[in-house]
Each structure stands twice: as structure tokens, then as C-alpha cells.
Design an enzyme around this catalytic site. Structure first.
Site, mmCIF file in Angstrom:
data_model
loop_
_atom_site.group_PDB
_atom_site.id
_atom_site.type_symbol
_atom_site.label_atom_id
_atom_site.label_comp_id
_atom_site.label_asym_id
_atom_site.label_seq_id
_atom_site.Cartn_x
_atom_site.Cartn_y
_atom_site.Cartn_z
ATOM 1 N N HIS A 59 0.812 -1.226 0.000
ATOM 2 C CA HIS A 59 0.000 0.000 0.000
ATOM 3 C C HIS A 59 0.840 1.269 0.000
ATOM 4 C CE1 HIS A 59 -4.075 -1.708 0.598
ATOM 5 N NE2 HIS A 59 -3.348 -2.753 0.954
ATOM 6 N N ASP A 87 3.400 9.590 -1.008
ATOM 7 C CA ASP A 87 2.227 8.849 -0.560
ATOM 8 C C ASP A 87 1.992 7.735 -1.564
ATOM 9 O OD1 ASP A 87 0.111 8.345 1.115
ATOM 10 O OD2 ASP A 87 -0.643 10.403 1.073
HETATM 11 C C1 GDG Z 1 -1.904 4.083 3.316
HETATM 12 C C2 GDG Z 1 -0.922 4.741 2.352
HETATM 13 C C3 GDG Z 1 -2.669 4.598 0.583
HETATM 14 C C4 GDG Z 1 -8.715 10.355 7.769
HETATM 15 N N1 GDG Z 1 -9.165 11.110 8.769
HETATM 16 C C5 GDG Z 1 -10.315 10.577 9.188
HETATM 17 C C6 GDG Z 1 -10.587 9.475 8.416
HETATM 18 N N2 GDG Z 1 -9.581 9.347 7.555
HETATM 19 C C7 GDG Z 1 -9.486 8.309 6.530
HETATM 20 C C8 GDG Z 1 -9.604 8.915 5.166
HETATM 21 C C9 GDG Z 1 -8.912 7.881 4.295
HETATM 22 C C10 GDG Z 1 -7.875 7.262 5.233
HETATM 23 O O1 GDG Z 1 -8.214 7.681 6.546
HETATM 24 C C11 GDG Z 1 -6.472 7.762 4.934
HETATM 25 O O2 GDG Z 1 -6.016 7.115 3.817
HETATM 26 P P1 GDG Z 1 -4.804 7.660 2.930
HETATM 27 O O3 GDG Z 1 -4.754 6.864 1.690
HETATM 28 O O4 GDG Z 1 -5.003 9.090 2.636
HETATM 29 O O5 GDG Z 1 -3.466 7.498 3.799
HETATM 30 P P2 GDG Z 1 -2.777 6.346 4.752
HETATM 31 O O6 GDG Z 1 -3.514 6.151 6.001
HETATM 32 O O7 GDG Z 1 -1.364 6.790 4.911
HETATM 33 O O8 GDG Z 1 -2.839 4.976 3.923
HETATM 34 C C12 GDG Z 1 -1.692 5.512 1.296
HETATM 35 C C13 GDG Z 1 -3.525 3.822 1.567
HETATM 36 O O9 GDG Z 1 -2.708 3.159 2.532
HETATM 37 C C14 GDG Z 1 -4.374 2.788 0.872
HETATM 38 O O10 GDG Z 1 -3.621 1.894 0.137
HETATM 39 O O11 GDG Z 1 -3.535 5.409 -0.198
HETATM 40 O O12 GDG Z 1 -0.807 6.082 0.381
HETATM 41 O O13 GDG Z 1 -0.022 5.605 3.040
HETATM 42 O O14 GDG Z 1 -9.809 6.898 3.880
HETATM 43 O O15 GDG Z 1 -10.950 9.099 4.891
HETATM 44 N N3 GDG Z 1 -11.697 8.725 8.558
HETATM 45 C C15 GDG Z 1 -12.572 9.088 9.520
HETATM 46 N N4 GDG Z 1 -12.338 10.152 10.327
HETATM 47 C C16 GDG Z 1 -11.247 10.914 10.200
HETATM 48 O O16 GDG Z 1 -11.055 11.861 10.937
HETATM 49 N N5 GDG Z 1 -13.687 8.385 9.671
#
Ligand code: GDG
Length: 726
Positions: free
Chosen positions: A165, A372
Site C-alpha cells: 500500500h 504517498d
Molecule cells: C496508506 C498509504 C494509501 C482520515 N481522517 C479521518 C478518516 N480518515 C481516513 C480517510 C482515508 C484514510 O483515513 C487515509 O487514507 P490515505 O490513503 O489518505 O493514507 P494512509 O492512512 O497513509 O494509507 C496511502 C492507503 O494506505 C491505501 O492503500 O492510499 O498512500 O499511506 O480513507 O478518509 N476517517 C474518519 N475520520 C477521520 O477523521 N472516519
């Protein structure tokens, strides 16, 4: 019935002890959990991982195991020490910074590596207990990179995919890890290895080539006798979930509520987990610069900064939190007014309803990670734009930037560019916003999370089918026995043998591939038997072939069929051959030798060969592409053929090939048993020219016109020895 098992470090469940010390279960609504819900909740499928709670009590472990069983989950229990050394340690202090190009933060400690191995083994042991040989496994992410190979050793035929990921770094970064080779071998236990982007996949393949020494063909690797596929699968979101949440009365109600406090200011939204890879301080500095450069926007815009607590036990994360708090305080202190706060900062997570109201309200989303793997926040923002108004500013260092090219793309290290992007976003005409968002929404709807899951699973099926169709070619004991029987009954046996890669292995200097004692013994005994006619059919020049094979009672075919020599007679050419073209091609090859240290030219009577086995990895392949296209251009009107072989490029007359010469030879000799063994594409012509019932054997596990295959030249020698002993 076979089942599917999903494996990740963390299970999609939150378990907490309430005031009465009783366990409470809350299922997680993360993107991955939603996407994979269609799989792990079916039939007897399972999700295996850590339940997120530490307990040493046997009864509590049993209670948790039972509590999550009905949700199709199975726990792997981790100790405090595991969490510290495996999760916070090796995973998040070694792999995470290295893979995100923050090598200055990476710790390379043998103790943490030992913990990583130990916990990966713990996962593998639990998975193995639950796995049957015909199951399908899908292992997720950087915490579990050693698991695939551990499982493969116990279940050689299980169908297994791995998905990373986070980014896979360039070889120059990855090679810094002392345990890089073990990590690659670990992942290579899978049948399918998936990344978010083509760049990640390219970097992985380059590390595999340089560190493990395996080259790929269009993303396919041959690992031992298994074909492994490497591909990119950009992860999508549950589009409808975000679109519906944003359109819900709850989100609207919240927006109205927030608007009452905020007035009509424009809002910029920033949402990330607390992580240095997300570029939060740089984003704040750019925001500060924006107010300096465009003072007219003071009072008129606010930043909603949501930072979700994460890994704040790790030192670097604590420091980052303090840095962000300092910057927010400074900016709010510098520009704030009684009735206006530049930054509304929240260090906590919000339920989806509130998050959705933020997405809905924001005029601009500022997503500027330094690195990312994908980034889902930007995709969720676009999906939440019901009226299609709003602007996404996106870092080109996110995997998502490859798909969302309609966003304003920025380099997160260029603060000036971020400042100008904010200005452009705030002044972008609505029609332009709608146009861009429509494009992005269409793409996100199509490539949503269930599409991602289906695509990955289909690819895994395809590679398994490919493997099994190849397995039918393996020269197994049964086919060998049948062949030996036919061989022993036959009176006029013909055996065509290629030389390099078939009778011997490859060496860096081709002149050193002389027959060793074992081979000399095999050849001598094979040739001595009057019922056998042995023909060595090689791309080598005739003098070398005669020097190495002339002493045996065998026939020789040299230079891919240019020359033939029946035992103890003279060499003769098969067709009237011209080699005047060599004068024109030789200077071209010399040009490439001058530009490519380690490469050299081999001149044969009717062909020219450019060798690059000793050239720096990567450079040789690059030059090969240049050289072949150059040569193909030069030879387009001639009868020349350009062949890419194992670390060689060969130019020869199209009229000549091993197949044609082998067929001529066969037509002029009686036979009641025919066998042909070879390893490279030039031997394919021989295989095709053979009668249907001939025993054609390919060395290596790639698709071939041969009926059977074996793994290496050692297996060939064993087959020949078995024939001698029968
Ligand atoms: C890893 C990789 C890759 C955030 N704040 C809240 C909340 N979130 C949710 C978002 C989103 C998720 O968390 C964050 O996902 P990201 O993809 O932006 O980043 P990582 O956590 O670093 O994820 C990344 C991912 O894996 C998938 O393969 O995209 O690059 O680093 O879904 O919505 N959700 C809630 N409250 C919040 O305050 N409910």
C-alpha cells in the site's frame, strides 16, 4: 471447498474494554475493509490479523477469538514487545521511512529486524494452520513482506497475492536496507505482487534484477520453477459511500451548523494521519506565505486542518506533532483577529458524517504529501462534490496524481508553487471547476474499490492458470519413464542437443563454457552407442564447436544452422550464403562497444553477435533496446534478422535457422525416435521442425513450442544419464 484468506497486520475491528472491563467490538469502516467485505464475509472465507489489543490472558484470547469469529476474522496476538520492535520498530522506523524516501529517519537495527522476522513467522504459522492447499491468500502491506515465502515453503501450490500500500522506493534507496535481499525473497513467494503505480512496480523490478539477479519479461519473473507476475493496481475508493454521505441530510445539517460559526469565508481543507510523509509543516509554511503575498485574502479564508493521531509513541511523530502545533500557533498569532481564525486545528479523528460535511463544504482541498503510496483523501474529496464545485490541489508525489491529472498538481518542495496553486484555486471559474471534477468523478466511479478487488483477484487467477498450463509441460517421472521405454525399444535414435544453457550453464566469458568432465563422460557414452545419432546444434562458431565436441562421434550444426558437419567429414554450408552485409553492420556494433564498457563483439562466419553479459545491470538492457531498433532500421530492406538472446544481440541471415537445418538433417537420416533439447528462442525453430511425437524439451519454465520442460542444464544431464543407464 476452497476458501479465500485476507491477511493484514491489523484486523478491521476495534476492540475496547468498557468501564465494566467488558470487551466491546466495533467494526472498522476503512476503505480496505469495505472493499474486501465482498470477499472475507462470504462462505468460510477469513480475515487474519492483529485485533488491536494486547492481552496475555488465555481466557481473554479465547473470548476475542470467539467474539470476532462471527465476523469471519481470526486473530494473531501480538505482545507489547512485538508492537514495540516489529510494528513501531522495524515496520515504522525502518521500512516506512526508507520506502517514503525519508532515509534520514530510518533506523537499521539488527534487533528490530529479528523482531520483524519473528512476528512474520508468527503470522505465517497462524495462517498455515488455517490454510488448505487449494486456498487463495491475499497478504497486505509492508509489515508482512516475509510472510509469502514462509507460506510458499509449506504450500507450494497455494494461490497467493501480495499488495504493497505504500510506495516502493528506487533501488538506490532500497539497497540501503541491510536485509534487502531477504525482504525481496520474502515477497517473491507470492504469485502476484501488486503496487499502486507503474513507478512502484518498475522500482521493485529493478531491485529484484539488481539484488536477486532475476530479470523480468513484461512484469513476469521466473522464480525457481514458478512464474510470478508483478503489476500495478491503483486502489480506488467506495465512491457511492462518499457521494451518498455528502448528499445525506446529516451532512447538510452539519454544514449549515458550521456555516453559522464560520460566516461566508472560503474554506481550505487538509486531512491526514500524523505523518512526516504527508508534508503538513511544509503545507503550513506555504499557507503563511500565501497571506504574506496575498494580504487581500486575510479575513476571507480559513484552513481546516485535521490531523488524525497516529503512531505518536514513535519519537519522530511526537516531534512532528509539536512542530505542527508550533506552526499553527504562530500563524494564528500572526494573522488572527477576534472574529477570524486562519487555521482551525483538530488533532483527532471524526466520524464519517462530520468528515463528509468537511469534504462537502471545502472550496479547496490541499493534499500535498512529500510521498504517498496512493492517498485516498483526495479521491474522497472529489467523490463528495455533489455539485461538482471545488478545487483539488494535489502533490505529484502521491500515487493518486497519476490518475487525477485534472487536479492542480504541485511539487510539495516548491512552496512558491503551492502558494500560486492556492491563488489559482481560489480564483478558478466555476465552469472550469465543474469540468475538471466531472472528469475526475467519472474516472473514480469506474475505478472504484470493488473494481480494484476484482482486478487483483482476476489477475491472480490468470497467473495461476498460466502456471498450471505450464505444469502440464514438466517432464515428470511418468513422462520420463514413457520416453525411456520408447528410447530403449528404438533402433535409430536421433538426439539434437543445443550447447550453451542446455548442456552447460552460463559463464561471464563465453569462451570459458568448455565441457567439464561430467559432460565429456555423458557425450562420450551417448555417442559410442551405435543406435544413437547425436547432433549438437548450436549458435556457436564452427571452430569452437569442433574444438569442444569434435572428439566425440557426433554431428555438428554451427552458427544457428549455417554450417553442418557429419562426423569426421568437412564442414559445409546449407545454402549459398553471403556475408557482405557484415562490412556495414560491424561499425555500428563497434559504436555500441565504444559507448558501453564491458560489451564486446563476436564475429562468426555468417553472423555478428554483440555480448553484454559483463555490462552494468540496466545499462546493457538500455543499449540493447537502442541497438536493436537501430539495427532493425538498417536491416529493414535486407534479408537480415536481429535476434535478442540471453545477454546477446545477434544479427544473421534470415534464411538460416536451426529448425531448417535440423529438418534437412532429419530428412536425410532414418529415425524411429527423435529428441531435441534447447533453452533459448533459437531452439524454438528446432522444436517446431520436429515430428509431432518427438520428445522436445525446453530448459526453463517459459512458454515454448516444446512438449516438455525441465528447469536447468543439470536436469538435462540427469535425463541423458537416465537414458544411458536404462
Ligand atoms: C496508506 C498509504 C494509501 C482520515 N481522517 C479521518 C478518516 N480518515 C481516513 C480517510 C482515508 C484514510 O483515513 C487515509 O487514507 P490515505 O490513503 O489518505 O493514507 P494512509 O492512512 O497513509 O494509507 C496511502 C492507503 O494506505 C491505501 O492503500 O492510499 O498512500 O499511506 O480513507 O478518509 N476517517 C474518519 N475520520 C477521520 O477523521 N472516519
Amino acid at each position: 471447498m476452497s476458501k479465500t484468506i485476507i491477511v493484514s497486520n491489523r484486523l478491521p475491528v476495534k476492540i475496547q474494554r468498557n468501564e465494566k472491563k467488558k470487551l466491546e467490538y466495533h467494526s472498522s469502516a476503512g476503505g480496505l475493509a469495505t472493499g474486501l467485505g465482498s470477499i472475507y464475509k462470504q462462505g468460510n472465507n477469513l480475515w487474519i490479523g492483529w485485533p488491536g489489543i494486547v492481552t496475555n490472558k488465555k481466557e481473554e484470547k479465547a473470548e476475542i477469538t470467539q467474539g470476532i469469529q462471527k465476523e469471519s476474522m481470526f486473530p494473531v496476538f501480538l505482545t507489547e514487545e512485538d508492537i514495540r520492535d516489529f510494528y513501531e520498530g522495524f515496520s515504522n522506523e525502518t521500512l516506512w521511512p526508507n520506502f517514503h524516501y525519508f532515509n534520514q529517519y530510518a533506523v537499521y537495527e539488527p534487533r528490530l529486524w529479528e523482531a520483524y522476522k519473528r512476528v512474520n513467522r508468527k503470522f505465517a504459522d497462524e495462517i498455515i494452520k488455517k490454510t488448505d492447499p487449494d486456498d487463495t491468500l491475499w497478504i497486505h502491506d509492508y509489515q508482512l513482506m516475509l510472510v509469502p515465502d514462509m507460506i510458499r515453503k509449506v504450500h507450494p501450490n497455494v494461490s497467493m497475492g501480495f499488495f504493497l500500500h505504500i510506495p516502493f522506493p528506487s533501488y538506490e534507496i532500497f539497497r540501503l536496507i541491510p536485509w534487502r535481499k531477504e525482504i525481496l525473497h520474502g515477497v517473491l513467494g507470492s504469485d502476484l505482487i501488486g503496487f499502486h503505480t507503474y513507478d512502484d512496480m518498475r522500482h521493485f523490478l529493478s531491485s529484484v534484477s539488481r539484488i536477486v539477479g532475476l530479470s523480468n519479461n513484461q512484469g513476469q519473473l521466473v522464480v525457481g520453477n514458478r512464474r510470478v507476475m508483478v503489476d500495478s493496481f491503483p486502489m480506488g475508493i467506495d465512491y457511492d459511500k462518499y457521494a451518498e454521505a455528502a448528499a445525506s441530510p446529516e451532512a447538510l445539517e452539519r454544514e449549515v451548523h458550521y456555516r453559522i460559526s464560520l460566516g461566508d469565508q472560503k474554506l481550505i481543507l487538509s486531512i491526514d494521519r500524523l505523518d512526516y510523509s504527508k508534508g503538513i509543516p511544509q503545507r503550513l509554511q506555504a499557507f503563511d506565505m500565501f497571506f504574506e503575498r496575498y494580504p487581500q485574502y486575510r479575513n476571507k479564508i480559513s484552513l481546516i486542518l485535521v490531523v488524525v493521531p497516529s503512531r505518536d509513541q514513535v519519537g519522530k511523530y511526537k516531534e512532528l506533532k509539536e512542530e505542527i502545533e508550533g506552526l499553527v500557533g504562530r500563524i494564528n498569532g500572526k494573522y488572527g483577529k477576534i472574529n477570524w481564525t486562519p487555521i482551525h486545528f483538530f488533532y483527532r479523528s471524526f466520524p464519517l458524517g462530520e468528515l463528509s460535511a468537511f469534504y462537502r463544504m471545502a472550496d479547496v482541498a490541499l493534499v500535498t504529501p512529500m510521498r504517498d503510496g496512493m492517498n485516498l483523501v483526495c479521491k474522497e474529496f472529489i467523490a463528495s462534490k455533489i455539485n461538482r464545485k471545488g478545487v483539488l490541489i494535489l502533490s505529484e508525489m502521491c500515487g493518486a496524481s497519476k490518475e487525477l491529472s485534472d487536479a492542480i498538481l504541485i511539487n510539495p518542495n516548491d512552496l512558491n508553487q503551492i502558494v500560486e496553486a492556492i491563488y489559482r484555486a481560489l480564483t478558478m471559474p466555476e465552469e472550469e471547476q465543474i469540468l475538471h471534477n466531472t472528469n475526475m468523478q467519472n474516472s473514480l466511479k469506474r475505478y472504484n474499490i470493488s473494481h480494484w478487488v476484482d482486478l487483483f483477484m482476476n489477475s491472480l487467477n490468470i497467473i495461476k492458470e498460466m502456471q498450471s498450463s505450464m505444469q502440464t509441460h514438466k517432464l515428470d517421472d511418468l513422462s520420463l519413464e514413457k520416453m525411456l521405454k520408447e528410447f530403449s525399444k528404438a533402433e535409430k535414435r536421433v538426439i539434437f542437443l543445443d550447447y550453451d544453457g542446455t548442456l552447460t550453464g552460463f559463464v561471464s566469458d563465453p569462451r570459458e563454457a568448455k565441457p567439464d568432465e561430467e559432460l565429456i563422460d555423458i557425450m562420450r557414452r551417448l555417442a559410442k552407442e551405435p543406435k544413437n545419432s547425436v547432433v549438437v546444434i548450436s549458435g556457436r562458431d564452427k571452430d569452437t564447436l569442433q574444438e569442444w565436441m569434435g572428439e566425440f562421434n557426433v554431428d555438428l550444426i554451427a552458427e544457428h544452422g549455417v554450417w553442418t558437419r557429419e562426423h569426421s567429414k568437412d564442414w559445409k554450408t546449407v545454402v549459398a550464403m553471403k556475408n557482405t552485409w557484415k562490412k556495414e553492420i560491424l561499425p555500428v556494433l563497434e559504436l555500441y562497444v565504444n559507448r558501453t564498457p564491458g560489451s564486446f563483439i563476436e564475429e562468426k562466419d555468417f553472423s555478428l553477435v554483440w555480448h553484454y553479459r559483463k555490462v552494468e545491470t540496466g545499462l546493457g538492457e538500455l543499449r540493447t533496446r537502442e541497438l536493436t531498433s537501430h539495427l532493425k532500421y538498417l536491416s529493414s530492406n535486407s534479408n537480415l534478422q536481429v535476434l535478442e538472446g540471453d545477454m546477446v544481440v545477434e544479427i544473421k541471415d534470415r534464411e538460416v535457422n536451426k529448425g531448417r537445418t535440423a529438418l534437412q538433417w532429419l530428412q536425410s537420416h532414418e529415425h524411429d525416435f527423435v529428441m531435441a533439447i534447447g533453452d533459448d528462442f533459437t531452439d524454438e525453430d528446432t522444436f517446431k521442425a520436429m515430428p509431432k511425437d518427438a520428445y522436445t524439451i525446453k530448459v526453463g519454465s517459459v512458454t515454448s513450442a516444446a512438449r516438455f520442460n525441465v528447469n536447468t542444464y543439470k536436469d538435462v544431464r540427469n535425463v541423458l544419464k537416465a537414458m544411458l543407464a536404462y
